[in-house]
Design an enzyme around this catalytic site. Structure first.
Site, PDB file in Angstrom:
ATOM      1  N   LYS A  66      -5.381  14.517  34.176  1.00 54.97           N
ATOM      2  CA  LYS A  66      -4.224  14.274  35.032  1.00 54.97           C
ATOM      3  C   LYS A  66      -3.219  15.432  35.030  1.00 54.97           C
ATOM      4  O   LYS A  66      -2.751  15.847  36.091  1.00 54.97           O
ATOM      5  CB  LYS A  66      -3.561  12.986  34.518  1.00 54.97           C
ATOM      6  CG  LYS A  66      -2.365  12.501  35.264  1.00 54.97           C
ATOM      7  CD  LYS A  66      -2.007  11.081  34.795  1.00 54.97           C
ATOM      8  CE  LYS A  66      -1.706  10.972  33.318  1.00 54.97           C
ATOM      9  NZ  LYS A  66      -0.374  11.499  32.944  1.00 54.97           N
TER      10      LYS A  66
ATOM     11  N   ARG B   2       5.192   4.420  33.676  1.00 59.89           N
ATOM     12  CA  ARG B   2       4.092   3.986  32.818  1.00 59.89           C
ATOM     13  C   ARG B   2       4.157   2.494  32.521  1.00 59.89           C
ATOM     14  O   ARG B   2       3.273   1.970  31.842  1.00 59.89           O
ATOM     15  CB  ARG B   2       4.212   4.712  31.485  1.00 59.89           C
ATOM     16  CG  ARG B   2       3.241   5.862  31.264  1.00 59.89           C
ATOM     17  CD  ARG B   2       3.599   6.402  29.888  1.00 59.89           C
ATOM     18  NE  ARG B   2       2.564   7.131  29.237  1.00 59.89           N
ATOM     19  CZ  ARG B   2       2.412   8.451  29.309  1.00 59.89           C
ATOM     20  NH1 ARG B   2       3.152   9.165  30.106  1.00 59.89           N
ATOM     21  NH2 ARG B   2       1.493   9.034  28.580  1.00 59.89           N
TER      22      ARG B   2
ATOM     23  N   ARG C 288     -11.699  17.445  22.108  1.00 61.12           N
ATOM     24  CA  ARG C 288     -10.394  18.078  22.002  1.00 61.12           C
ATOM     25  C   ARG C 288      -9.892  18.058  20.557  1.00 61.12           C
ATOM     26  O   ARG C 288      -9.269  18.998  20.085  1.00 61.12           O
ATOM     27  CB  ARG C 288      -9.401  17.334  22.907  1.00 61.12           C
ATOM     28  CG  ARG C 288      -8.381  18.265  23.506  1.00 61.12           C
ATOM     29  CD  ARG C 288      -7.810  17.680  24.755  1.00 61.12           C
ATOM     30  NE  ARG C 288      -6.572  16.976  24.442  1.00 61.12           N
ATOM     31  CZ  ARG C 288      -5.765  16.482  25.375  1.00 61.12           C
ATOM     32  NH1 ARG C 288      -6.071  16.609  26.647  1.00 61.12           N
ATOM     33  NH2 ARG C 288      -4.677  15.876  25.050  1.00 61.12           N
TER      34      ARG C 288
ATOM     35  N   ARG D  33      -5.130  18.721  17.608  1.00 58.17           N
ATOM     36  CA  ARG D  33      -3.777  18.332  17.980  1.00 58.17           C
ATOM     37  C   ARG D  33      -3.399  17.047  17.258  1.00 58.17           C
ATOM     38  O   ARG D  33      -4.193  16.128  17.162  1.00 58.17           O
ATOM     39  CB  ARG D  33      -3.700  18.098  19.498  1.00 58.17           C
ATOM     40  CG  ARG D  33      -2.545  18.821  20.144  1.00 58.17           C
ATOM     41  CD  ARG D  33      -2.595  18.617  21.636  1.00 58.17           C
ATOM     42  NE  ARG D  33      -2.032  17.336  22.007  1.00 58.17           N
ATOM     43  CZ  ARG D  33      -1.817  17.005  23.277  1.00 58.17           C
ATOM     44  NH1 ARG D  33      -2.125  17.831  24.246  1.00 58.17           N
ATOM     45  NH2 ARG D  33      -1.302  15.824  23.559  1.00 58.17           N
TER      46      ARG D  33
ATOM     47  N   ARG E 161      -3.127   5.283  22.124  1.00 60.62           N
ATOM     48  CA  ARG E 161      -2.627   5.730  23.428  1.00 60.62           C
ATOM     49  C   ARG E 161      -3.420   5.090  24.570  1.00 60.62           C
ATOM     50  O   ARG E 161      -2.866   4.699  25.590  1.00 60.62           O
ATOM     51  CB  ARG E 161      -2.664   7.258  23.526  1.00 60.62           C
ATOM     52  CG  ARG E 161      -1.654   7.923  22.590  1.00 60.62           C
ATOM     53  CD  ARG E 161      -1.824   9.414  22.547  1.00 60.62           C
ATOM     54  NE  ARG E 161      -1.257  10.052  23.718  1.00 60.62           N
ATOM     55  CZ  ARG E 161      -1.793  11.075  24.355  1.00 60.62           C
ATOM     56  NH1 ARG E 161      -2.917  11.602  23.919  1.00 60.62           N
ATOM     57  NH2 ARG E 161      -1.200  11.587  25.392  1.00 60.62           N
TER      58      ARG E 161
HETATM   59  P1  AMP Z   1       1.781  12.345  27.867  1.00 62.35           P
HETATM   60  O1  AMP Z   1       1.699  13.808  27.599  1.00 62.35           O
HETATM   61  O2  AMP Z   1       2.142  12.020  29.289  1.00 62.35           O
HETATM   62  O3  AMP Z   1       0.561  11.599  27.426  1.00 62.35           O
HETATM   63  O4  AMP Z   1       2.992  11.779  26.999  1.00 62.35           O
HETATM   64  C1  AMP Z   1       3.006  11.956  25.599  1.00 62.35           C
HETATM   65  C2  AMP Z   1       3.841  10.852  24.946  1.00 62.35           C
HETATM   66  O5  AMP Z   1       5.183  10.896  25.433  1.00 62.35           O
HETATM   67  C3  AMP Z   1       3.368   9.435  25.233  1.00 62.35           C
HETATM   68  O6  AMP Z   1       2.323   9.039  24.385  1.00 62.35           O
HETATM   69  C4  AMP Z   1       4.653   8.650  25.010  1.00 62.35           C
HETATM   70  O7  AMP Z   1       4.928   8.491  23.638  1.00 62.35           O
HETATM   71  C5  AMP Z   1       5.705   9.581  25.580  1.00 62.35           C
HETATM   72  N1  AMP Z   1       5.942   9.337  27.020  1.00 62.35           N
HETATM   73  C6  AMP Z   1       5.749  10.205  28.059  1.00 62.35           C
HETATM   74  N2  AMP Z   1       6.070   9.646  29.230  1.00 62.35           N
HETATM   75  C7  AMP Z   1       6.503   8.396  28.955  1.00 62.35           C
HETATM   76  C8  AMP Z   1       6.955   7.307  29.743  1.00 62.35           C
HETATM   77  N3  AMP Z   1       7.029   7.395  31.078  1.00 62.35           N
HETATM   78  N4  AMP Z   1       7.290   6.161  29.096  1.00 62.35           N
HETATM   79  C9  AMP Z   1       7.209   6.036  27.773  1.00 62.35           C
HETATM   80  N5  AMP Z   1       6.779   7.021  26.970  1.00 62.35           N
HETATM   81  C10 AMP Z   1       6.415   8.194  27.542  1.00 62.35           C
END
Ligand code: AMP
Length: 190
Positions: A16, A91, A130, A136, A147
């Site tokens: 994504k 989300r 990964r 990571r 996640r």
């Molecule tokens: P991502 O890189 O988009 O997977 O985001 C990494 C982490 O940031 C997620 O696992 C959440 O802990 C937090 N996060 C990012 N966007 C959101 C959102 N819209 N709502 C809640 N947590 C978020």
């Protein structure tokens, strides 16, 4: 013609982020990744970073209230005035409501919701690869599982919601990056 406002949906490891950045640059609109913004805040040691660090490291979601502040602030910046691509927001269903009210205030609306669809088995294989390659911290197997679980419980309901509103553009994400990119461009008329 006004620039588009686009939302990207998809599970972790769906590709994504990469596709969001590519489409945004094709359309000349900012790609706004809330995950990147939060990781940046953690790295900078800001107050926001301190508040989200533990939650992120566990693979859980930051609260809707805190995310509302983050997204209101970001969408209020000049570069997002006529259009934007959101990668990682909304989300949850309450986040959908927040975004709707922001758009209403702007006298505008979301044009497309792009869903990158990837089978569960493929996601697990990608996460494993990964983890081996990068190590990571949030790619530790138990965090990856959390996640994915968070995505399934809290984010997947958005798929039907946006489908019912006629905004969903479903893309097969189990193809080469180039093929996925072309399919997305076609789906949003870019
Ligand atoms: P991502 O890189 O988009 O997977 O985001 C990494 C982490 O940031 C997620 O696992 C959440 O802990 C937090 N996060 C990012 N966007 C959101 C959102 N819209 N709502 C809640 N947590 C978020």
């Amino acid at each position: 013609m006004a620039a588009s406002s686009i939302v990207f949906l998809g599970p972790p490891n769906s590709g994504k982020g990469t596709q969001a950045a590519r489409l945004a640059s094709r359309l000349g609109i900012p790609a706004i990744s809330t995950g990147e913004m939060l990781r940046g805040a953690v790295a900078a040691g800001s107050e926001l970073g301190d508040r989200v660090k533990d939650v992120m490291n566990q693979g859980l979601l930051v609260s809707d209230e805190l995310m509302a502040e983050v997204i209101e602030d970001r969408l209020g910046q000049a570069d997002a005035e006529s259009g934007f691509l959101l990668d990682g927001y909304p989300r949850t269903l309450p986040q959908v409501a927040t975004l709707d009210s922001i758009m209403e205030r702007r006298g505008s609306a979301i044009d497309h919701v792009v869903l990158i669809d990837v089978p569960q088995k493929v996601l697990e294989a990608r996460a494993h690869k990964r983890f081996i390659e990068l190590g990571r911290k949030d790619d530790r197997p138990e965090v990856v599982i959390e996640r994915l679980e968070q995505y399934r419980i809290k984010t997947e309901p958005l798929v039907n919601h946006y489908r019912e509103r006629g905004l969903l553009r479903e893309i097969d994400g189990d193809q080469s990056m180039e093929a996925v990119e072309a399919a997305i461009a076609e789906a949003v008329g870019a």
